[in-house]
Scaffold this motif. Structure first.
Motif, mmCIF file in Angstrom:
data_model
loop_
_atom_site.group_PDB
_atom_site.id
_atom_site.type_symbol
_atom_site.label_atom_id
_atom_site.label_comp_id
_atom_site.label_asym_id
_atom_site.label_seq_id
_atom_site.Cartn_x
_atom_site.Cartn_y
_atom_site.Cartn_z
ATOM 1 N N VAL A 93 -2.572 -6.697 -4.186
ATOM 2 C CA VAL A 93 -1.377 -6.436 -5.008
ATOM 3 C C VAL A 93 -1.808 -5.564 -6.186
ATOM 4 N N ILE A 94 -1.263 -4.361 -6.274
ATOM 5 C CA ILE A 94 -1.660 -3.470 -7.378
ATOM 6 C C ILE A 94 -0.435 -2.788 -7.983
ATOM 7 N N GLY A 95 -0.631 -2.253 -9.161
ATOM 8 C CA GLY A 95 0.463 -1.545 -9.826
ATOM 9 C C GLY A 95 0.417 -0.061 -9.472
ATOM 10 N N SER A 96 1.586 0.567 -9.507
ATOM 11 C CA SER A 96 1.634 2.014 -9.200
ATOM 12 C C SER A 96 0.862 2.812 -10.241
ATOM 13 N N GLY A 97 0.811 2.285 -11.490
ATOM 14 C CA GLY A 97 0.059 2.994 -12.540
ATOM 15 C C GLY A 97 -1.417 3.038 -12.194
ATOM 16 N N VAL A 98 -1.923 1.922 -11.675
ATOM 17 C CA VAL A 98 -3.342 1.863 -11.302
ATOM 18 C C VAL A 98 -3.603 2.853 -10.164
ATOM 19 N N LEU A 99 -2.715 2.821 -9.157
ATOM 20 C CA LEU A 99 -2.936 3.695 -8.001
ATOM 21 C C LEU A 99 -2.843 5.183 -8.375
ATOM 22 N N THR A 100 -1.840 5.528 -9.183
ATOM 23 C CA THR A 100 -1.686 6.949 -9.519
ATOM 24 C C THR A 100 -2.797 7.410 -10.466
ATOM 25 N N ARG A 101 -3.235 6.517 -11.360
ATOM 26 C CA ARG A 101 -4.364 6.890 -12.240
ATOM 27 C C ARG A 101 -5.630 7.067 -11.407
ATOM 28 N N TRP A 102 -5.828 6.150 -10.445
ATOM 29 C CA TRP A 102 -7.003 6.247 -9.570
ATOM 30 C C TRP A 102 -6.979 7.582 -8.803
#
Ligand SMILES: Cc1cc2nc3c(=O)[nH]c(=O)nc-3n(C[C@H](O)[C@H](O)[C@H](O)COP(=O)(O)OP(=O)(O)OC[C@H]3O[C@@H](n4cnc5c(N)ncnc54)[C@H](O)[C@@H]3O)c2cc1C
Length: 416
Positions: free
Chosen positions: A117-126
């Motif tokens: 379970v992750i946030g879209s902010g984490v994924l887009t920053r990654w």
């Protein structure tokens, strides 16, 4: 009026546009734009999708701003950690928070801490090589996205594109390879609102079909009469025969809880009738907005007084806020320009009614910093270096970690 000394905290679009407007109205002013990261431009560098290179070009106009002698970029200064607001108030006539909102809003349901379970902010920053993100993110074959704004569309696109589609982007080849390895076959996009209230822009849905093999499918409650709903219906018909990744749009479903032992297995929603609807998923990405980081020692809400008026960005005497920090996580880059104009006008008017003291400004700031900081020349060199390091088919290769950025800049400084 003596020249005002102005500190702006955050070098994303709202900070840069505010500096632009203040510089225009007060050409004698000394304006220092600070950022906790050693590089400027906030979400333009680390949020806007790495395959939307054209959107990121807005930085060129901000670079022209920093090229002026009275406008400074000071990076690697975390206000509230490396220097306090009280110190800045002693050094500058005005302090403006343009610090954005960096934390994914929580779903606040059971199971949210499961792996997968992750946030879209984490994924887009990654995907943008942000220094605070891990090297790799666990992505499974079956993905569930909660939310229906443009960020949800960005995530669906990044996960469904073929490797060749990243040609000309800023996406690191290793990141692309990692996503390709996950071989995402099925993406459910689930939204609480009705289809006619979908928040994404039509152009973002159309872009999904630029990838060969992507099929758009209408799922639960996908009925509507709005122009955007009709478009989605039409695109679903058009892509009916595609084979590769299915992106299924569902509406009117409220998330209730997540299931799994250590790792996510399924998400349970309810519809308007209260019936449970279960989606199996390996990865859940929440794209329901952003809030201030709860871990940061400086919280803007603590600065509110009885006189605070967020409508015009006024926090307290000579302290303002702008952009996402003022109005929440809504709006695109151009909306921060309007926001910046509003707040800059308020600041200019307020400065006219007061004596500008003999504050030390940049000089005092630099003598009070105890950690290495970066400036605009550092950015220019790093920018050139990143572009020169781009592998074939890429626009740039970012240096990810802050330590490496600082290390590279120190080496570069010594060799100048
Ligand atoms: C995933 C994603 C994709 C997006 N894509 C698009 C798009 O394609 N097109 C578009 O127009 N808009 C897009 N947006 C919206 C756009 O990025 C925002 O409107 C805009 O960046 C908000 O600007 P800001 O300056 O308020 O905040 P930010 O851009 O977040 O900038 C805030 C800055 O403040 C710094 N900061 C924070 N705290 C401190 C501190 N204590 N001390 C020093 N510095 C600090 C941060 O490091 C950051 O650099 C996207 C947003 C997201 C999240």
């Amino acid at each position: 009026m003596t020249a005002a000394k102005i500190a702006i905290i955050g070098s994303g679009p709202s900070g840069c546009y505010t500096a632009q407007f203040l510089n225009k109205a007060l050409p004698e002013a000394e304006i220092c734009v600070m950022d906790r990261l050693p590089v400027p431009f906030g979400l333009v560098r680390y949020g806007v999708a790495p395959d939307h290179v054209g959107t990121k070009n807005v930085t060129k106009q901000f670079e022209r701003l920093f090229a002026q002698d009275n406008v400074h970029f000071i990076g690697h200064v975390d206000v509230g950690v490396d220097i306090s607001l009280a110190q800045l108030q002693a050094m500058f006539d005005v302090v403006v928070f343009a610090s954005g909102l960096s934390q994914d809003r929580a779903l606040n349901i059971e199971g949210e801490s499961l792996q997968g379970v992750i946030g879209s902010g984490v994924l887009t920053r990654w995907s943008n090589d942000h220094p605070d993100t891990p090297e790799f993110i666990d992505i499974g074959e079956r993905v569930l996205i909660i939310g229906n704004g443009n960020v949800a569309m960005d995530v669906a696109r990044l996960l469904s594109k073929n490797a060749a589609d990243f040609e000309g982007s800023e996406m690191r080849p290793e990141t692309v390879a990692h996503i390709q390895k996950a071989a995402v076959k099925h993406i459910d996009i689930v939204s609480r609102s009705e289809m006619d209230a979908a928040k994404y822009d039509a152009v973002m849905v159309k872009e999904l079909l630029k990838t060969e093999g992507v099929r758009l499918v209408l799922g639960h409650n996908a009925q509507g009469e709005h122009e955007k709903s009709m478009l989605l219906t039409q695109l679903a018909e058009q892509s009916h025969d595609q084979q590769g990744t299915d992106i299924v749009f569902h509406y009117g479903l409220t998330p209730q809880y997540l299931q799994g032992d250590a790792h996510l297995q399924a998400a349970v929603f309810t519809n308007a009738q209260g019936e449970e609807i279960v989606f199996s998923a390996d990865t859940l990405i929440s794209a329901i907005g952003f809030e201030a980081s709860c871990k940061h020692p400086l919280q803007l809400r603590d600065l509110h007084t009885d006189d605070t008026d967020l409508n015009c960005g006024f926090l307290q005497h000579n302290v303002y806020c702008v952009g996402w920090a003022r109005r929440g996580p809504v709006g695109t880059i151009p909306e921060n320009r309007k926001d910046a104009k509003l707040v800059a006008d308020v600041i200019v008017a307020a400065l006219q009614t007061q004596d500008i003291g003999n504050k030390g400004g940049l000089k005092d700031l630099l003598s009070n910093l105890h950690q290495p900081h970066t400036d605009f020349d550092d950015w220019l060199r790093l920018n050139q270096f990143e572009i020169s390091q781009a592998v074939t088919g890429r626009h740039r290769l970012k240096i990810k970690s802050t330590e490496q950025v600082l290390q590279w800049l120190n080496i570069a400084k010594q060799s100048v």
